[in-house]
Structure formats: C-alpha cells, structure tokens
Design an enzyme around this catalytic site. Structure first.
Site, PDB file in Angstrom:
ATOM      1  N   ASP A  95      18.981  63.540 -16.064  1.00 22.01           N
ATOM      2  CA  ASP A  95      18.660  64.854 -16.098  1.00 22.01           C
ATOM      3  C   ASP A  95      17.791  65.260 -17.507  1.00 22.01           C
ATOM      4  OD1 ASP A  95      20.250  64.760 -18.134  1.00 22.01           O
ATOM      5  OD2 ASP A  95      21.801  65.910 -17.138  1.00 22.01           O
ATOM      6  N   GLU A 117      21.095  58.188 -10.661  1.00 25.58           N
ATOM      7  CA  GLU A 117      22.061  59.365 -10.763  1.00 25.58           C
ATOM      8  C   GLU A 117      21.683  60.673 -10.057  1.00 25.58           C
ATOM      9  OE1 GLU A 117      23.458  61.551 -14.460  1.00 25.58           O
ATOM     10  OE2 GLU A 117      24.863  60.046 -14.412  1.00 25.58           O
ATOM     11  N   HIS A 212      27.163  68.927 -27.372  1.00 28.71           N
ATOM     12  CA  HIS A 212      25.984  69.070 -27.893  1.00 28.71           C
ATOM     13  C   HIS A 212      24.848  69.854 -26.945  1.00 28.71           C
ATOM     14  CE1 HIS A 212      24.333  66.568 -24.330  1.00 28.71           C
ATOM     15  NE2 HIS A 212      25.421  65.763 -24.568  1.00 28.71           N
TER      16      HIS A 212
HETATM   17  C1  UD1 Z   1      19.113  65.342 -24.691  1.00 30.10           C
HETATM   18  C2  UD1 Z   1      18.993  65.621 -23.118  1.00 30.10           C
HETATM   19  C3  UD1 Z   1      20.455  65.869 -22.627  1.00 30.10           C
HETATM   20  C4  UD1 Z   1      21.350  64.923 -22.956  1.00 30.10           C
HETATM   21  C5  UD1 Z   1      21.477  64.728 -24.437  1.00 30.10           C
HETATM   22  C6  UD1 Z   1      22.354  63.379 -24.597  1.00 30.10           C
HETATM   23  C7  UD1 Z   1      17.020  66.959 -22.496  1.00 30.10           C
HETATM   24  C8  UD1 Z   1      16.586  68.059 -22.420  1.00 30.10           C
HETATM   25  N1  UD1 Z   1      18.458  66.869 -22.862  1.00 30.10           N
HETATM   26  O1  UD1 Z   1      19.544  66.453 -25.328  1.00 30.10           O
HETATM   27  O2  UD1 Z   1      20.307  65.910 -21.096  1.00 30.10           O
HETATM   28  O3  UD1 Z   1      22.830  65.172 -22.611  1.00 30.10           O
HETATM   29  O4  UD1 Z   1      20.237  64.260 -24.720  1.00 30.10           O
HETATM   30  O5  UD1 Z   1      22.632  63.531 -25.942  1.00 30.10           O
HETATM   31  O6  UD1 Z   1      16.378  65.777 -22.475  1.00 30.10           O
HETATM   32  N2  UD1 Z   1      18.265  63.377 -32.699  1.00 30.10           N
HETATM   33  C9  UD1 Z   1      17.991  62.461 -33.756  1.00 30.10           C
HETATM   34  N3  UD1 Z   1      18.215  61.142 -33.520  1.00 30.10           N
HETATM   35  C10 UD1 Z   1      18.776  60.824 -32.405  1.00 30.10           C
HETATM   36  C11 UD1 Z   1      18.875  61.717 -31.232  1.00 30.10           C
HETATM   37  C12 UD1 Z   1      18.662  63.095 -31.515  1.00 30.10           C
HETATM   38  O7  UD1 Z   1      17.695  62.761 -34.938  1.00 30.10           O
HETATM   39  O8  UD1 Z   1      18.833  59.484 -32.165  1.00 30.10           O
HETATM   40  C13 UD1 Z   1      18.174  64.991 -33.108  1.00 30.10           C
HETATM   41  C14 UD1 Z   1      16.626  65.289 -33.200  1.00 30.10           C
HETATM   42  O9  UD1 Z   1      16.586  66.259 -34.366  1.00 30.10           O
HETATM   43  C15 UD1 Z   1      16.007  65.862 -31.928  1.00 30.10           C
HETATM   44  C16 UD1 Z   1      17.322  66.663 -31.730  1.00 30.10           C
HETATM   45  O10 UD1 Z   1      18.618  65.762 -32.079  1.00 30.10           O
HETATM   46  O11 UD1 Z   1      15.151  66.768 -32.317  1.00 30.10           O
HETATM   47  C17 UD1 Z   1      17.596  66.928 -30.032  1.00 30.10           C
HETATM   48  O12 UD1 Z   1      17.456  65.944 -29.397  1.00 30.10           O
HETATM   49  P1  UD1 Z   1      16.830  66.054 -27.863  1.00 30.10           P
HETATM   50  O13 UD1 Z   1      16.672  64.745 -27.116  1.00 30.10           O
HETATM   51  O14 UD1 Z   1      15.654  66.896 -28.017  1.00 30.10           O
HETATM   52  O15 UD1 Z   1      17.951  66.857 -27.062  1.00 30.10           O
HETATM   53  P2  UD1 Z   1      19.396  66.562 -26.902  1.00 30.10           P
HETATM   54  O16 UD1 Z   1      20.053  67.824 -27.272  1.00 30.10           O
HETATM   55  O17 UD1 Z   1      19.825  65.523 -27.558  1.00 30.10           O
HETATM   56  N1  UDP Z   2      28.739  58.178 -26.715  1.00 34.16           N
HETATM   57  C1  UDP Z   2      28.645  57.238 -27.865  1.00 34.16           C
HETATM   58  N2  UDP Z   2      29.001  57.576 -28.904  1.00 34.16           N
HETATM   59  C2  UDP Z   2      29.194  58.752 -29.280  1.00 34.16           C
HETATM   60  C3  UDP Z   2      29.426  59.763 -28.350  1.00 34.16           C
HETATM   61  C4  UDP Z   2      29.160  59.363 -27.102  1.00 34.16           C
HETATM   62  O1  UDP Z   2      28.334  56.015 -27.701  1.00 34.16           O
HETATM   63  O2  UDP Z   2      29.540  58.862 -30.579  1.00 34.16           O
HETATM   64  C5  UDP Z   2      28.674  57.886 -25.183  1.00 34.16           C
HETATM   65  C6  UDP Z   2      29.598  58.089 -24.296  1.00 34.16           C
HETATM   66  O3  UDP Z   2      30.582  57.252 -24.220  1.00 34.16           O
HETATM   67  C7  UDP Z   2      28.763  58.362 -22.995  1.00 34.16           C
HETATM   68  C8  UDP Z   2      27.491  58.842 -23.674  1.00 34.16           C
HETATM   69  O4  UDP Z   2      27.296  58.460 -25.169  1.00 34.16           O
HETATM   70  O5  UDP Z   2      28.587  57.129 -22.346  1.00 34.16           O
HETATM   71  C9  UDP Z   2      27.529  60.133 -23.561  1.00 34.16           C
HETATM   72  O6  UDP Z   2      26.312  60.744 -24.163  1.00 34.16           O
HETATM   73  P1  UDP Z   2      26.086  62.125 -24.532  1.00 34.16           P
HETATM   74  O7  UDP Z   2      27.210  63.318 -24.590  1.00 34.16           O
HETATM   75  O8  UDP Z   2      25.048  62.371 -25.547  1.00 34.16           O
HETATM   76  O9  UDP Z   2      25.215  62.705 -23.297  1.00 34.16           O
HETATM   77  P2  UDP Z   2      25.396  63.252 -21.674  1.00 34.16           P
HETATM   78  O10 UDP Z   2      26.361  62.395 -21.001  1.00 34.16           O
HETATM   79  O11 UDP Z   2      26.083  64.695 -22.061  1.00 34.16           O
HETATM   80  O12 UDP Z   2      24.113  63.354 -20.912  1.00 34.16           O
END
Ligand code: UD1
Ligand code: UDP
Length: 397
Positions: A95, A117, A212
């Site tokens: 998603d 999924e 998050h």
């Molecule tokens: C995204 C996904 C969400 C998923 C989540 C998992 C979308 C719309 N949402 O949301 O479905 O559940 O990832 O975590 O795609 N950042 C870093 N380093 C990283 C990762 C993130 O710095 O390795 C920071 C950056 O500032 C970035 C912010 O996190 O701008 C948000 O990341 P983004 O992928 O835009 O959205 P998530 O809230 O992580």
């Molecule tokens: N996870 C991880 N390290 C962390 C927190 C979560 O590896 O510190 C793993 C967790 O076991 C799961 C996945 O990351 O498999 C979930 O990721 P996240 O919560 O970011 O996204 P979502 O599942 O809500 O899309």
C-alpha cells in the site's frame, strides 16, 4: 518470463525478500529487482540481511519528502526502468507510494501488474492515509491479485475487479519463519543478540512499541506518548521503542519520552534484532501492519494504536485488540494485560491466520500457471504449519 519486482520501504522489502529468493531459484524466470529507495537506511538493512541485490536503485528518498514529490519521482524513475527492461510482469507490494506509483507506471506501459498482499481494506480512505487509496488503486490495475487470506479475497470480489485472485497467505510469515529459524539454529547469533542489548532487564516485563501512521501525527502521537509516560512509572515494566526515522514521529517521541524511567528510545532495529525483541516482549503496542501479522505467529498480545485495521483476522481470533490513540484506553488495556495473568495468557496463543510460510511458492506457481493449493485450503487440509521454533520466548516466563 522476465519479472521485475519493485519495492522501496522497510515492510515491502521484508515481505518481498522471500518472494525474490524463490523467483531467483526458478529456472524459467529471469528475476530483476528495482528499489525506489523510498526508505534509505531502513530499506538497506533488509537488503543486507536477506542478501538481495538491486539491479536498479532510483534513490528517490528526500528528508521530509512530500507524498506527491515522492510519488512523482518513483513513477518517472520506474517508468525508465520498465522501458529499458521490458518485463513480462511487474510485481509490487502492499500500500505504499512506491507500490501505487510503480503499478500505475507499469499499467501505462501496458505491462501486467501482480499485486502482492492484495485486497486489504478498512473501507475508510482516511485510515490508513494514504495507504487505503494506494491499495485500491493498485488492485484496480492488477492482472494478478495475491490475496493473503479469504477475507482479503472477499473484499476484492465485492469490488468486481478484472484481475485473477489467488489466496496465497502473506509472505511476511515466510520471512518471519525463516528469521526465527536463523535465530533458533545459530547459538553464536543468539549470544550476539543478548550482548547487543545488555541493558534489557529480565526481571521487568518488556513492552515493545512501534508507531508511524500519518493519521496519528500531532494529537494522536502526543496522546500515545502520554500513555507511555504514564506506564513508564510502573517499576515492573520496561519500554523499548525503536523510533521510526520520520521526523514527524521522532520529534514528538523524543521530546515527550526522553526523560522517562525505564524507557529506551532506540534507532529502528534491523529485522533480525526486531524479531528477537518481539520474541522477548510481554506486550506489543503498535500501529504497524506487519507487526500485527507477525505477533500472532509468535504468540504475543498486540494492542493496535489505530481506530481501525485492515487486518481483522487476528482481532477475530482474540489475540489483537484495537485501542486507538486515546491515552486512557491504551493505559487501561496495558494494565489489564500486565495485572491479569489469565487474561494475558488468553491473548498469548500462537495462531497463524496470515500465512504458513509458503506464500512465495504459491505466488510463483500462480505466475507460472501451475496448479497449487490455496492458503486456506492448506490449513483446512491439516497441512503442518511451519517453524516449530517461532514459539514465545518471553523473558519473564
Ligand atoms: C511509508 C508507507 C507506509 C508504510 C511505512 C513503513 C507510504 C504512503 N507510506 O510511510 O505505508 O507503513 O512507510 O515504515 O508510502 N526516513 C528516513 N530514512 C528511512 C525511512 C524514512 O530518513 O530509511 C524518513 C524521511 O524523512 C522520510 C520520512 O521518514 O521523509 C517518511 O518516510 P515515507 O516513506 O515518506 O513515509 P512513511 O511514513 O515511512
Ligand atoms: N520492523 C523492523 N525494525 C523495527 C520495527 C519494525 O525490522 O525497528 C519490522 C517489523 O517486524 C515488520 C516491519 O518492520 O516486519 C513493519 O514495518 P513498518 O511498521 O515500518 O510498516 P507497516 O508494516 O506498518 O507497513
């Protein structure tokens, strides 16, 4: 058959890794991987753990990225890759912005899309935002919809979509079962895990937290943090919270909880470490989709800090409870699990509503046009469930 798998975030990488491994081992398939890099650090650690090499890396992540900027960079970047590679199928997961942008890019190039999924729904476009819209859009353009469960298939059937639907189980259980086996079978690794976290106090019940979701930014996270601050006053608990790298999350969590007793705010954990930590947890508090699927497999009670979930199976089975973001509801639900041992035990049953460790095999069979038993059928047939090693290892017994 040339298959291009595209993903970009931590959860997508964890859930696509086992599938990429099966694709790589299938002789009649040429498997290529494109990462958008929507997440940078959180993606890279998963690639290393599962030893997956990206053929293309679009490196789209920017600090504080907007949804539209990210979407546009991912879509135009993957468009070039599709034009160059000319795959027979593009596989996307779940998603995220990556999944939606890349599915649309493939659709515009008339390349069939496979959605791993597929079919999860809350029925509410605001929760989760924007993920509910992303899922619906990807399913709308998919030729293959790999629904993890019967419930997700039923959601798809209601929408009268064009693609074929296969119930495969969720690949997250493939990844989790393999990771549990690695932890169980390697004594050196297990010792290393203990050495990594010498500050974990085995005499205190461990509450593991992740969070998050965009719809909880602001008041929702302040309310969650107030609940954690309240709970941290209990001397019998310790809270471990690997904080998501999004600054919108980090700022409020660090400023609200930085001074709380027995509360460890740590960097996001590598998947191996996180699975080890889940095995030790007494209670898991989360808004994560993936954690909601993993915890029941590990027999851990989960309180979901959201108003609604697209994963109703474990709620129905009684091992997951929706508590929203209200301070009062969270603290009351946690206290009951802490203080009422039979109640906690009733939540701590190992159940497998989301998969049996064979989802990746089923997806590849479907892509190749081979017959296979769908996930629900396998369970109904009494096929043994995987990994006897995933059982609870609660440190407080
Ligand atoms: C995204 C996904 C969400 C998923 C989540 C998992 C979308 C719309 N949402 O949301 O479905 O559940 O990832 O975590 O795609 N950042 C870093 N380093 C990283 C990762 C993130 O710095 O390795 C920071 C950056 O500032 C970035 C912010 O996190 O701008 C948000 O990341 P983004 O992928 O835009 O959205 P998530 O809230 O992580
Ligand atoms: N996870 C991880 N390290 C962390 C927190 C979560 O590896 O510190 C793993 C967790 O076991 C799961 C996945 O990351 O498999 C979930 O990721 P996240 O919560 O970011 O996204 P979502 O599942 O809500 O899309």
């Amino acid at each position: 058959m040339k298959i291009l798998s595209v993903f970009g975030t931590r959860p997508e990488a964890i859930k696509m890794a086992p599938l990429v491994k099966v694709l790589e081992l299938t002789p009649s398939i040429e498997s290529l991987v494109c990462v958008t890099g929507q997440h940078r650090q959180m993606l890279d650690q998963v690639m290393q753990l599962f030893q997956i090499r990206a053929d293309f890396d679009l490196a789209v992540m920017q600090p504080n990225q907007t949804l539209n900027g990210l979407f546009a960079r991912a879509m135009s970047g993957v468009d070039e890759v599709i034009a160059k590679v000319r795959p027979d199928v593009v596989l996307v997961h779940g998603d995220t912005s990556t999944a939606c942008a890349c599915a649309l890019a493939a659709f515009h190039r008339r390349v069939p899309v496979g959605h791993v999924e597929a079919g999860l729904r809350t029925g509410n476009l605001s929760m989760p935002f924007p993920e509910e819209m992303n899922r619906r859009t990807v399913d709308g353009v998919s030729e293959w919809m790999f629904a993890p469960t019967l419930t997700s298939k039923a959601n798809l059937l209601r929408e009268n979509l064009q693609g074929r639907i296969h119930i495969t189980g969720n690949t997250v259980i493939d990844a989790l079962a393999a990771t549990c086996d690695t932890l169980h079978s390697n004594d050196t690794l297990a010792a290393q895990m203990h050495a990594n976290y010498p500050w974990i106090d085995p005499s205190r019940k461990l509450i593991l937290v992740t969070g998050h979701r965009r719809e909880s930014f602001g008041d929702g996270f302040r309310s969650i943090c107030a609940a954690l601050a309240e709970l941290s006053k209990r001397p019998d608990v310790q809270i471990i919270y690997p904080v998501h790298l999004n600054p919108a999350v980090r700022d409020v969590v660090m400023s609200s909880l930085g001074q709380c007793n027995r509360t460890h705010l740590i960097e996001p954990l590598d998947y191996l470490d996180f699975v080890w930590m889940m095995q030790r947890a007494h209670i898991i508090l989360t808004d994560s989709g993936g954690v909601q699927e993993e915890a029941p497999f590990l027999g851990k009670p989960v309180l979901v800090m959201r108003d609604v979930t697209e994963r109703p199976e474990a709620v129905a089975a009684g091992t997951v409870t929706i508590v929203g973001t209200s301070t009062l509801r969270i603290t009351e639900a946690v206290r009951r699990l802490l203080d009422d041992a039979p109640y906690h035990a009733s939540f701590s049953r190992r159940i497998n509503p989301y998969g049996d460790g064979k989802a990746s095999q089923r997806i590849v069979s479907a892509l190749m046009g081979r017959n296979f038993r769908e996930f629900g059928a396998a369970v109904a047939d009494g096929t043994p469930l995987p990994s006897t090693h995933a059982m609870s290892m609660d440190s407080d017994g």
